[in-house]
Scaffold this active site. Structure first.
Site, PDB file in Angstrom:
ATOM      1  N   SER A   1     -11.075  -0.890  -0.943  1.00  0.00           N
ATOM      2  CA  SER A   1      -9.793  -0.853  -0.220  1.00  0.00           C
ATOM      3  C   SER A   1      -9.990  -1.139   1.262  1.00  0.00           C
ATOM      4  O   SER A   1      -9.094  -1.663   1.917  1.00  0.00           O
ATOM      5  CB  SER A   1      -9.152   0.535  -0.335  1.00  0.00           C
ATOM      6  OG  SER A   1      -8.354   0.636  -1.470  1.00  0.00           O
TER       7      SER A   1
ATOM      8  N   HIS B   1      -3.751   6.010   3.434  1.00  0.00           N
ATOM      9  CA  HIS B   1      -4.427   4.800   2.950  1.00  0.00           C
ATOM     10  C   HIS B   1      -3.781   3.523   3.495  1.00  0.00           C
ATOM     11  O   HIS B   1      -4.465   2.600   3.957  1.00  0.00           O
ATOM     12  CB  HIS B   1      -4.397   4.823   1.415  1.00  0.00           C
ATOM     13  CG  HIS B   1      -5.267   3.806   0.748  1.00  0.00           C
ATOM     14  ND1 HIS B   1      -4.872   2.490   0.579  1.00  0.00           N
ATOM     15  CD2 HIS B   1      -6.492   3.894   0.166  1.00  0.00           C
ATOM     16  CE1 HIS B   1      -5.833   1.826  -0.073  1.00  0.00           C
ATOM     17  NE2 HIS B   1      -6.823   2.665  -0.326  1.00  0.00           N
TER      18      HIS B   1
ATOM     19  N   ASP C   1       0.840  -1.194   0.000  1.00  0.00           N
ATOM     20  CA  ASP C   1       0.000   0.000   0.000  1.00  0.00           C
ATOM     21  C   ASP C   1       0.875   1.242   0.000  1.00  0.00           C
ATOM     22  O   ASP C   1       1.957   1.217  -0.584  1.00  0.00           O
ATOM     23  CB  ASP C   1      -0.927  -0.051   1.248  1.00  0.00           C
ATOM     24  CG  ASP C   1      -2.269   0.609   0.995  1.00  0.00           C
ATOM     25  OD1 ASP C   1      -2.267   1.811   0.730  1.00  0.00           O
ATOM     26  OD2 ASP C   1      -3.306  -0.060   1.081  1.00  0.00           O
TER      27      ASP C   1
END
Lengths: 82, 652
Positions: B435, B105, B32
Site C-alpha cells: 500500500s 491509510h 482509499d
C-alpha cells in the site's frame, strides 16, 4: 428471500439496448423489474463499465443473466487494503 | 515521506522537474479510506489555479464540507451505497459518512504520492525530516471506497467511474482482492476504461509474500508495485542476561524501562492456552507476566495488539519474535508499551536462553533512527511474488518501490497503531506494505507525466520499468529479505524504481488500446468476455494469429511446456525512440545454460520518434523437462548514454 439477496454487478452490451428505450437507465430498470419486484439500482455505470449494481436473489440473478443484452451478472467482491 | 526523496534522488532533481504549470496540472486520484484534509501535507501555498480540465468536486458529509478542499486537495468524494446495501446504514458515530479519513491509510497513501513539503515532520521524533510526497506540485483527489467493513467492488467501480469523469491523470489503488480472471475483476475492468482515457493506474501487488503466485492486480494495463526497504532503520536492541545482544526494531516512545535488567518470560510459559505464545487476547496469566518482559511469537493477531495484551496482563514490555513465516524481516511499530521486534534467528536464540536459564533477564535499548543502512533496498518479505497466476506470460510485479517503514500523513481520528485503545494522535505515521510502495510509483508517474504530458500510460510505465535498477552501487544484485539471498524478477519485477533515469529513458515500449484488445484475443476470450471488459463489440479476426508473447510489454515471461511443447519461443517487441537519434546495441545476460537467447536485429538505429521492432528467440537446450524450473535473464539496449533494461523470466 430478502435475506438471501446479494449485490451483483451487471454488465450489459449497450449496443444491444432495445430502441424503445431512449436512456440506458430506463433499460436497466425495465430489465430489473422483469426479474424482481423489489430490486433497485444501487449504481449505474457508463464509463468504468456499461451496467449497474443491484441486489438480487441468486434466482433473479440467473434469470437476469439470460436476458438479451446482459453480458454478465457478477457477485460483489470485497477488496482489502494492502 | 522524510527519506524516500533522498533515497530516490529526488532532492537533486530540481532541474529535471521544474516547477512548471505542467507539474501542477497533473491530478492524482487515490481510491482509499478517504482523506484528512487538515494535514499540513495538503497545504496549497504557492499553488496556482485548479486545472481547467478538472471536473471533480468536494462532497459534503460527516465533518466534511467543500471548505475542506483547496488548490492542493481539489477533489474528495465518498462511495458507500454498495457498502450500505451489503452491511446496512453507516453508523456515523463510528465512521464518517463523508470523504473524511477515520483510518489513516488513505491520508498516508495520498500524502505519499502528492503531499506538499512539510518541514519538521516525525513520528514521536522517529524518522525526522522534511516530509513530502513524490510529486509535490501535483493535485490530489480522494475517492473514499474503503470503510470499517471493507472495500466493495460496486463502490470501487463507482469511484473509478467518477474519477474518469473528473479527469484525473493517475489513479492509485492500494488495495486488492482475490485472483479472478480480468473479466471478473472490477479493478481490472474499471482500470481498462481508465487506461483508455490516458489514465495511468498504479496498484499494490499485495502483502501475501513470500509465497509464489501471491500477486494481485496483475492485468497488463495496470502497473503492479511490490515493496522494498529504505536505508533507514529504528534499532531497539535486546540484551539478555548472559550478555548477548540481539538487534530489533521499534517505534516505541514513552515511559522508559528501568536501566537494570528485568525478569523475562516466554509467553507460551505464561499461559494456559495452547496458543499462549501468540499473546492473543485473554491468554496470558497475569500472575506470571506481571512486572516482566514477555516474549511473544508473531502471527495470527496484529503485532501492536499483542503489546496491548501483554500490557493489560501487567507485563512491562515485549519482545516480538518472527516465525518462519516472516524470517528476518523487521517491521517497526509504534507500540503502546516498551517493545521491540526481532527476526526468527534472533528469536530462536533468545528462546533458547529463556528455556535454559532459571532466572532469565533482559534489557531493551531503544536507539532512535538510523540512516545509511546497507544493503538497501531489499525486497520486503511480505511483498507478493510472481509468477503471474492469471497470465504467466506477463511478468509481474512490474517493479518495486519503498514500502517498509514509510512516514507519511495520518488521520487525527485514530492513533498510530490503529487500535481503539490508542489515544495518541499524530500528524505523521510510519507503516509498511505494498500500500505504501504503490503511491510512491503513482506520484513518480505523475512526475514523469508532468515532464512528458503526451506520453501514454504504457509509455510512462515503460520509462519507470526499463530504468529500474537490479543491482546495488557495488554491483551486487538486489537481495530478498525473505531468504537473505539474491532476489529474482518474480520478486522485484524490472527492479527498484529510479525516477531520475525514468525522465529520459531513451526508448519506450508503448501500448495502445488495440494492443490490449489483441492481447485479450490471444487469451481466447469470448466476444462476451471482451465486451464485458472493454465495453465494446470487438471481433477477434479468425484469420489473424494472436500471440500473448507479442504484447509490447517492457518485460518478458517465457514459458516452455514441460512435455510436448516446442523448445523455441519467440517474443516480438516494438521500441519507440523518445530521445535524440541514436544507435542502440542489445546485450543479454542469463543465469542459465538451459536456454539460448538471441536477439534479431542485434543493433537498432533510431531517428527521433522512430519505432523499430525486434524479436527475441528463446531456445530451450535442455529438451522437455518434467520438472517446473525457473531461470532468469536480462535484455538491455544500450547507446552509451541510456540503458533500456528488461527482466526475463523463463519457466519450464
Amino acid at each position: 428471500s430478502l435475506a438471501e439477496k446479494k449485490t451483483y454487478i451487471v454488465h450489459v452490451a449497450k449496443s444491444e439496448m432495445p430502441e424503445s428505450f431512449n436512456h440506458h437507465t430506463l433499460w436497466y430498470e425495465s430489465s430489473l423489474n422483469s426479474v424482481s419486484d423489489s430490486a433497485q439500482l444501487i449504481y449505474t455505470y457508463d464509463n468504468a463499465i456499461h451496467g449497474f449494481a443491484t441486489r438480487l436473489t441468486p434466482e433473479e440473478a440467473s434469470s437476469l443473466e439470460s436476458q438479451t443484452g446482459i453480458l454478465a451478472v457478477l457477485p460483489e467482491m470485497k477488496y482489502e487494503l494492502h | 515521506t522524510t527519506r524516500t526523496p533522498q533515497f530516490l534522488g529526488l532532492d537533486k532533481s530540481a532541474d529535471l522537474f521544474p516547477e512548471s504549470s505542467s507539474s501542477s496540472d497533473v491530478i492524482v486520484g487515490v481510491l482509499d479510506t478517504g482523506i484528512w484534509p487538515e494535514s499540513k501535507s495538503f497545504d496549497d501555498t504557492g499553488m496556482g489555479p485548479i486545472p481547467a480540465t478538472w471536473k471533480g468536486e468536494c462532497e459534503t458529509g460527516t465533518n466534511f464540507t467543500t471548505a475542506n478542499c483547496n488548490r492542493k486537495l481539489i477533489g474528495a468524494r465518498f462511495f458507500s451505497k454498495g457498502y450500505e446495501a451489503m452491511l446496512g446504514p453507516i453508523d456515523e458515530s463510528k465512521e464518517s459518512k463523508s470523504p473524511r479519513d477515520d483510518d489513516g491509510h488513505g491520508t498516508h497513501t495520498a500524502t505519499t504520492a502528492s503531499g506538499s513539503v512539510v518541514p519538521g515532520a516525525s513520528l514521536f521524533g522517529f524518522a525526522p525530516g522534511t516530509a513530502r510526497g513524490m510529486a509535490t506540485r501535483s493535485r490530489v483527489a480522494a475517492y473514499k471506497v474503503c470503510w470499517l467493513g471493507g472495500c466493495f467492488s460496486s463502490d470501487i467501480l463507482a469511484a473509478i467511474e467518477q474519477a474518469i469523469i473528473d479527469n484525473v491523470n493517475v489513479l492509485s489503488l492500494s488495495l486488492g482482492g482475490g485472483m479472478s480472471d480480468y473479466y471478473r475483476d472490477s479493478v481490472a475492468i474499471g482500470s481498462f476504461a481508465a487506461m483508455e482515457k490516458g489514465i495511468l493506474i498504479s496498484c499494490s501487488a499485495g502483502n501475501a509474500g513470500p509465497s509464489s503466485y501471491s500477486l494481485s492486480n496483475v492485468a497488463p494495463w495496470i502497473t503492479t508495485v511490490g515493496a522494498g526497504t529504505l536505508d533507514r532503520d529504528f534499532p531497539a536492541e535486546v540484551i539478555i542476561g548472559n550478555g548477548k545482544n540481539y538487534s530489533g526494531v521499534s517505534l516505541y516512545r514513552g515511559h522508559a524501562l528501568p536501566d537494570t535488567p528485568l525478569p523475562f518470560i516466554y509467553a507460551g510459559n505464561a499461559s494456559n492456552s495452547s496458543s499462549g505464545n501468540l499473546c492473543m487476547m485473554g491468554t496470558l496469566t497475569p500472575e506470571k507476566v506481571a512486572g516482566k518482559i514477555v516474549l511473544c511469537d508473531r502471527g495470527v493477531s496484529a503485532r501492536v495488539q499483542k503489546g496491548v495484551v501483554v500490557k493489560s496482563a501487567g507485563g512491562l514490555g515485549m519482545v516480538l519474535a518472527n516465525t518462519p513465516a516472516n524470517g528476518e524481516e523487521l517491521v517497526a511499530d509504534a507500540h503502546l508499551l516498551p517493545a521491540t521486534a526481532v527476526g526468527e534467528k534472533e528469536g530462536d536464540a533468545i528462546k533458547k536462553y529463556l528455556f535454559s536459564d532459571p532466572n532469565p533477564t533482559v534489557k531493551i535499548v531503544f536507539q532512535g533512527t538510523k540512516v545509511g543502512i546497507q544493503p538497501s533496498p531489499v525486497v520486503a518479505a511480505f511483498s507478493s511474488r510472481g509468477p503471474n497466476s492469471i497470465t504467466p506470460q506477463i511478468l509481474k510485479p512490474d517493479l518495486i518501490a519503498p514500502g517498509v517503514n514509510i512516514l507519511a500523513g495520518w488521520s487525527k481520528n485514530v492513533g498510530p497503531t490503529g487500535l481503539a485503545s490508542d489515544n495518541r494522535r499524530v500528524d505523521f505515521n510510519i507503516i509498511s506494505g505494498t500500500s505504501m510502495s504503490c503511491p510512491h510509483v503513482s506520484g513518480l508517474a505523475a512526475l514523469i507525466k508532468s515532464a512528458h504530458p503526451d506520453w501514454s500510460p504504457a509509455a510512462v510505465r515503460s520509462a519507470l520499468m526499463t530504468t529500474a535498477y537490479t543491482a546495488y552501487k557495488n554491483g551486487l544484485s538486489l537481495k530478498d529479505s525473505a531468504t537473505g539471498k539474491q532476489s529474482t524478477p518474480f520478486d522485484h519485477g524490472a527492479g527498484h524504481v529510479d525516477p531520475i533515469s525514468a525522465v529520459n529513458p531513451g526508448l519506450v515500449y508503448d501500448l495502445t488500446v488495440d494492443d490490449y484488445l489483441s492481447f485479450l484475443c490471444a487469451l481466447n476470450y469470448s466476444a462476451v468476455q471482451i465486451t464485458t471488459l472493454a465495453r465494446r463489440k470487438f471481433q477477434c479476426e479468425p484469420s489473424k494469429k494472436y500471440n500473448v508473447n507479442d504484447l509490447n510489454y517492457p518485460s518478458f515471461a517465457v514459458l516452455f511446456q514441460t512435455t510436448g511443447g516446442a523448445n523455441i519461443v519467440k517474443h516480438t517487441r516494438v521500441l519507440t525512440n523518445v530521445g535524440p537519434a541514436s544507435v542502440y546495441n542489445s546485450s543479454v545476460t542469463s543465469d542459465s545454460s538451459l536456454v539460448k537467447i538471441s536477439v534479431e536485429p542485434q543493433v537498432l538505429s533510431f531517428r527521433e520518434n522512430e519505432k523499430k521492432s525486434y524479436t527475441v528467440t528463446f531456445t530451450s537446450t535442455s529438451g522437455a523437462t518434467t520438472q517446473s524450473v525457473n531461470s532468469f535473464a536480462r535484455l538491455e539496449w544500450l547507446d552509451g548514454k541510456n540503458v533500456v533494461g528488461s527482466p526475463i523470466s523463463i519457466s519450464w
